[in-house]
Design a protein around this motif. Structure first.
Motif, PDB file in Angstrom:
ATOM      1  N   THR A 133       2.907  -3.394  10.985  1.00  0.00           N
ATOM      2  CA  THR A 133       3.663  -4.127  12.007  1.00  0.00           C
ATOM      3  C   THR A 133       4.680  -3.224  12.692  1.00  0.00           C
ATOM      4  N   ASN A 134       5.352  -2.376  11.922  1.00  0.00           N
ATOM      5  CA  ASN A 134       6.369  -1.486  12.485  1.00  0.00           C
ATOM      6  C   ASN A 134       5.912  -0.031  12.553  1.00  0.00           C
ATOM      7  N   GLN A 135       4.580   0.174  12.677  1.00  0.00           N
ATOM      8  CA  GLN A 135       4.007   1.506  12.925  1.00  0.00           C
ATOM      9  C   GLN A 135       4.442   2.552  11.904  1.00  0.00           C
ATOM     10  N   ASN A 136       4.239   2.277  10.626  1.00  0.00           N
ATOM     11  CA  ASN A 136       4.535   3.217   9.554  1.00  0.00           C
ATOM     12  C   ASN A 136       3.675   4.482   9.712  1.00  0.00           C
ATOM     13  N   PRO A 137       4.312   5.683   9.747  1.00  0.00           N
ATOM     14  CA  PRO A 137       3.551   6.928   9.982  1.00  0.00           C
ATOM     15  C   PRO A 137       2.507   7.224   8.896  1.00  0.00           C
ATOM     16  N   ASP A 138       2.786   6.864   7.641  1.00  0.00           N
ATOM     17  CA  ASP A 138       1.795   7.074   6.573  1.00  0.00           C
ATOM     18  C   ASP A 138       0.550   6.241   6.828  1.00  0.00           C
ATOM     19  N   ILE A 139       0.760   5.017   7.296  1.00  0.00           N
ATOM     20  CA  ILE A 139      -0.372   4.127   7.592  1.00  0.00           C
ATOM     21  C   ILE A 139      -1.128   4.652   8.815  1.00  0.00           C
ATOM     22  N   THR A 140      -0.394   5.110   9.826  1.00  0.00           N
ATOM     23  CA  THR A 140      -1.034   5.696  11.008  1.00  0.00           C
ATOM     24  C   THR A 140      -1.948   6.847  10.593  1.00  0.00           C
ATOM     25  N   GLN A 141      -1.451   7.699   9.705  1.00  0.00           N
ATOM     26  CA  GLN A 141      -2.225   8.848   9.215  1.00  0.00           C
ATOM     27  C   GLN A 141      -3.473   8.374   8.466  1.00  0.00           C
ATOM     28  N   ALA A 142      -3.324   7.333   7.636  1.00  0.00           N
ATOM     29  CA  ALA A 142      -4.471   6.801   6.889  1.00  0.00           C
ATOM     30  C   ALA A 142      -5.508   6.223   7.852  1.00  0.00           C
ATOM     31  N   LEU A 143      -5.057   5.472   8.860  1.00  0.00           N
ATOM     32  CA  LEU A 143      -5.973   4.917   9.857  1.00  0.00           C
ATOM     33  C   LEU A 143      -6.739   6.042  10.546  1.00  0.00           C
TER      34      LEU A 143
ATOM     35  N   PHE B 162      -5.508  -5.210  -5.066  1.00  0.00           N
ATOM     36  CA  PHE B 162      -5.459  -5.600  -3.652  1.00  0.00           C
ATOM     37  C   PHE B 162      -4.146  -5.092  -3.060  1.00  0.00           C
ATOM     38  N   LEU B 163      -4.256  -4.188  -2.093  1.00  0.00           N
ATOM     39  CA  LEU B 163      -3.072  -3.600  -1.457  1.00  0.00           C
ATOM     40  C   LEU B 163      -3.056  -3.936   0.027  1.00  0.00           C
TER      41      LEU B 163
ATOM     42  N   TRP C 192       0.827  -1.197   0.000  1.00  0.00           N
ATOM     43  CA  TRP C 192       0.000   0.000   0.000  1.00  0.00           C
ATOM     44  C   TRP C 192       0.860   1.245   0.000  1.00  0.00           C
ATOM     45  N   SER C 193       0.410   2.236  -0.700  1.00  0.00           N
ATOM     46  CA  SER C 193       0.888   3.610  -0.555  1.00  0.00           C
ATOM     47  C   SER C 193      -0.244   4.492  -1.059  1.00  0.00           C
ATOM     48  N   PRO C 194      -0.300   5.742  -0.584  1.00  0.00           N
ATOM     49  CA  PRO C 194      -1.350   6.629  -1.097  1.00  0.00           C
ATOM     50  C   PRO C 194      -1.274   6.723  -2.629  1.00  0.00           C
ATOM     51  N   GLN C 195      -0.051   6.709  -3.160  1.00  0.00           N
ATOM     52  CA  GLN C 195       0.156   6.809  -4.609  1.00  0.00           C
ATOM     53  C   GLN C 195      -0.391   5.574  -5.327  1.00  0.00           C
TER      54      GLN C 195
ATOM     55  N   VAL D 295      -2.876   3.690  -4.402  1.00  0.00           N
ATOM     56  CA  VAL D 295      -4.340   3.808  -4.406  1.00  0.00           C
ATOM     57  C   VAL D 295      -4.763   4.778  -5.503  1.00  0.00           C
ATOM     58  N   GLU D 296      -4.119   5.945  -5.524  1.00  0.00           N
ATOM     59  CA  GLU D 296      -4.455   6.988  -6.499  1.00  0.00           C
ATOM     60  C   GLU D 296      -4.254   6.486  -7.934  1.00  0.00           C
ATOM     61  N   ASN D 297      -3.147   5.814  -8.189  1.00  0.00           N
ATOM     62  CA  ASN D 297      -2.850   5.327  -9.541  1.00  0.00           C
ATOM     63  C   ASN D 297      -3.905   4.331 -10.016  1.00  0.00           C
ATOM     64  N   ALA D 298      -4.295   3.407  -9.141  1.00  0.00           N
ATOM     65  CA  ALA D 298      -5.293   2.397  -9.510  1.00  0.00           C
ATOM     66  C   ALA D 298      -6.640   3.053  -9.791  1.00  0.00           C
TER      67      ALA D 298
END
Length: 115
Positions: free
Chosen positions: A63-73, A57-58, A6-9, A11-14
């Motif tokens: 598991t290691n608390q990625n800040p981008d994922i934290t922001q998305a959550l 499917f992304l 997953w990355s915001p990019q 998602v956007e590209n798909a």
């Protein structure tokens, strides 16, 4: 098909390509996440349904608390995993329940606009 990272990019590209996107926000230490993966997401019929609907499917591995994922959550009002999001190319976003069943996933896919 295997999931991509997953990355915001991603998602956007798909979505720009007109494809729906299913995001599995997960972590290796999350028991519910692993149960959903085994019972639902890693099953052949779900993979076929994703393919049939052209779903990208992304996996967002927290598991290691990625800040981008934290922001998305947090953008979905969540402080942790699991979180399952189905993005439709028409701009609709569906948040699926934390406890998945095959029917829940299939029904969400069936509500996607037809290509």
């Amino acid at each position: 098909q295997a999931a991509d990272a997953w990355s915001p990019q991603a998602v956007e590209n798909a979505l720009k390509a007109g494809k729906p996107v299913f995001v599995d926000f997960t972590a290796s230490w999350c028991v519910t996440c692993q149960a959903n993966k085994i019972a639902v997401l890693d099953r052949e019929d779900i993979r076929k349904a994703f393919k049939q609907h052209g779903v990208v499917f992304l996996v967002a591995d927290w598991t290691n608390q990625n800040p981008d994922i934290t922001q998305a959550l947090e953008s979905f009002g969540r402080s942790g995993v699991p979180l399952y999001i189905l993005y439709s190319p028409d701009g609709k976003t569906t948040v699926l329940p934390e406890l998945l069943t095959k029917n829940i996933v299939i029904e969400a896919l069936d509500k996607l606009p037809s290509n």
